[in-house]
Design a protein around this motif. Structure first.
Motif, PDB file in Angstrom:
ATOM      1  N   ARG A   1      98.322  34.584  20.016  1.00 51.57           N
ATOM      2  CA  ARG A   1      98.529  33.601  18.944  1.00 51.57           C
ATOM      3  C   ARG A   1      99.206  32.337  19.450  1.00 51.57           C
ATOM      4  NH1 ARG A   1      99.322  38.271  15.592  1.00 51.57           N
ATOM      5  NH2 ARG A   1     101.541  38.344  16.158  1.00 51.57           N
ATOM      6  N   CYS A   2      99.894  32.424  20.572  1.00 50.27           N
ATOM      7  CA  CYS A   2     100.563  31.245  21.135  1.00 50.27           C
ATOM      8  C   CYS A   2      99.586  30.294  21.828  1.00 50.27           C
ATOM      9  CB  CYS A   2     101.636  31.674  22.140  1.00 50.27           C
ATOM     10  SG  CYS A   2     103.049  32.502  21.388  1.00 50.27           S
ATOM     11  N   LEU A   3      98.389  30.758  22.085  1.00 50.25           N
ATOM     12  CA  LEU A   3      97.411  29.929  22.788  1.00 50.25           C
ATOM     13  C   LEU A   3      96.749  28.963  21.821  1.00 50.25           C
ATOM     14  CD1 LEU A   3      95.701  32.733  24.894  1.00 50.25           C
ATOM     15  CD2 LEU A   3      97.431  31.120  25.675  1.00 50.25           C
ATOM     16  N   ASN A   4      96.550  27.718  22.274  1.00 54.62           N
ATOM     17  CA  ASN A   4      95.845  26.766  21.422  1.00 54.62           C
ATOM     18  C   ASN A   4      94.342  27.013  21.494  1.00 54.62           C
ATOM     19  OD1 ASN A   4      94.709  25.284  23.681  1.00 54.62           O
ATOM     20  ND2 ASN A   4      96.727  24.323  23.945  1.00 54.62           N
ATOM     21  N   SER A   5      93.605  26.396  20.594  1.00 52.33           N
ATOM     22  CA  SER A   5      92.166  26.661  20.476  1.00 52.33           C
ATOM     23  C   SER A   5      91.400  26.230  21.725  1.00 52.33           C
ATOM     24  CB  SER A   5      91.600  25.944  19.246  1.00 52.33           C
ATOM     25  OG  SER A   5      91.852  24.543  19.320  1.00 52.33           O
ATOM     26  N   ASP A   6      91.849  25.169  22.393  1.00 48.65           N
ATOM     27  CA  ASP A   6      91.166  24.715  23.610  1.00 48.65           C
ATOM     28  C   ASP A   6      91.256  25.759  24.715  1.00 48.65           C
ATOM     29  OD1 ASP A   6      90.463  22.366  22.389  1.00 48.65           O
ATOM     30  OD2 ASP A   6      92.122  21.201  23.230  1.00 48.65           O
ATOM     31  N   LYS A   7      92.440  26.364  24.864  1.00 51.28           N
ATOM     32  CA  LYS A   7      92.602  27.387  25.895  1.00 51.28           C
ATOM     33  C   LYS A   7      91.778  28.627  25.570  1.00 51.28           C
ATOM     34  CE  LYS A   7      96.927  26.562  28.337  1.00 51.28           C
ATOM     35  NZ  LYS A   7      98.211  27.179  28.753  1.00 51.28           N
ATOM     36  N   ILE A   8      91.775  28.989  24.306  1.00 49.46           N
ATOM     37  CA  ILE A   8      90.991  30.163  23.908  1.00 49.46           C
ATOM     38  C   ILE A   8      89.516  29.938  24.204  1.00 49.46           C
ATOM     39  CG2 ILE A   8      90.212  31.518  21.926  1.00 49.46           C
ATOM     40  CD1 ILE A   8      92.981  31.187  20.732  1.00 49.46           C
TER      41      ILE A   8
END
Length: 382
Positions: A32-39
């Protein structure tokens, strides 16, 4: 052991500090700490690794064998970058090179460009009996290009080549061929440039067209860039792929009768493709150009690029007979090409060809403005 080639600093390893076997409860909060770009980057990298190395038993076996080869021949082993970056380590042959700048795929990441010259490779099948033959006009037009380094003539004719050729502004070398169409794509040591301009002897190109096409290719060095195009489609009535030469805005192949591509594809064609495919095109003396398009699209996952409209370029000249004669629809030549599309798709396991409607013309091409404002002002006159 295949996982050992995956770069631990790459986005696929997005939780290096999480001890999964001891702290599984940490996973949801970490994700959940990851932003959408990283995901998205993780998803794309995971999909790339899966499709390239693990999506079939054949790929797993091939990956394992290539890793073993890298371990045994460590001095020629592929760097981690090859394994973790498109198009993947399986198509980056260490026998060719282990330097990134020698491959057509990595110029953008490296901030570099291919060499500023090209080598013309002309496939000759007819004896020269007149100074007005198309191949002699072609050598003159190509040699006048400011980007041409040399011309190689692959002589595939029963009669010997002429002892003396009309003078050209660049070196011209004749290489004797053994009547196998696959030899058109051998990795000749005489090719000293990144770019290859593949030509059939009957190709009708002006110097301006050659110059412009080469400038375009340097922007897309991993693609086939050229003039005559063809396409494919799924024929529902026959439940198979079909080949078409109809003149439409959509295409999926650029024929090597007049096209630029990177010399590395000669090595892939000769050393990556199975011998049975090369033997097949040699046996029917046809379809080597289609096979090259399949190979490049399979590696890049991208379509070729068409430049400047050239309606008079055809697969073969109407005046010739035999293997290179232009065949109307329904003929043996066309039927063979239909078979090739399906045979190649079966070997690759899917249809790698990608459709496109993208064509590049010079700025102001055919615009109603003064010709003095056009960089390639001879292009519309030739």
């Amino acid at each position: 052991h295949s996982l050992l080639v995956i770069d631990q600093s790459h986005p696929i390893d997005f939780m290096p500090k999480v001890r999964l076997e001891l702290e599984p409860s940490v996973i949801p909060s970490t994700v959940r700490c990851l932003n959408s770009d990283k995901i998205l980057a993780f998803q794309q990298q995971t999909q790339f690794l899966w499709e390239t190395y693990f999506s079939s038993v054949e790929k797993i076996v091939q990956t394992t064998l290539e890793i073993i080869k890298d371990r045994i021949f460590h001095q020629e082993s592929r760097p981690k970058f090859f394994w973790n970056t498109l198009p993947g380590g399986l198509v980056a042959l260490p026998e060719y090179s282990t330097h990134l700048n020698d491959f057509p795929f990595y110029y953008l990441q490296q901030g570099s460009s291919p060499s500023e010259k090209f080598t013309a490779l002309i496939w000759a099948v007819s004896p020269i009996i007149s100074l007005s033959q198309p191949i002699l006009k072609l050598t003159q037009a190509v040699s006048r290009s400011q980007y041409c380094a040399k011309i190689l003539v692959l002589w595939n004719c029963e009669k010997p080549p002429p002892q003396k050729w009309p003078p050209t502004t660049v070196p011209l070398t004749v290489i004797l061929s053994s009547n196998k169409v696959s030899e058109r794509f051998l990795p000749y040591s005489a090719i000293g440039t990144d770019a290859v301009l593949s030509l059939d002897e009957y190709a009708s190109l002006s110097t301006s067209e050659v110059d412009f096409a080469f400038v375009v290719w340097r922007k897309f060095p991993d693609r086939i860039v050229g003039f005559p195009v063809r396409s494919h489609f799924w024929d529902m009535s026959k439940n198979q792929w079909s080949y078409t030469s109809k003149w439409t805005n959509e295409f999926s192949m650029v024929l090597t009768a007049a096209a630029f591509y990177h010399r590395y594809y000669h090595s892939l064609f000769s050393n990556y493709l199975p011998a049975k495919l090369r033997s097949f095109v040699d046996r029917i003396a046809n379809c080597e150009d289609i096979l090259m398009n399949f190979l490049v699209s399979a590696v890049t996952k991208l379509p070729p690029i068409k430049v400047t409209q050239k309606k008079h370029l055809r697969e073969s000249p109407p005046q010739q007979v035999g293997r290179h004669a232009w065949e109307p629809k329904g003929s043996l030549h066309f039927a063979q090409r239909q078979e090739c599309v399906n045979r190649f798709a079966a070997w690759f396991g899917y249809m790698p060809l990608v459709h496109s409607q993208f064509r590049l013309d010079p700025v102001l091409f055919k615009d109603q403005v003064s010709v003095l404002r056009k960089k390639y002002r001879q292009l519309e006159r030739d």
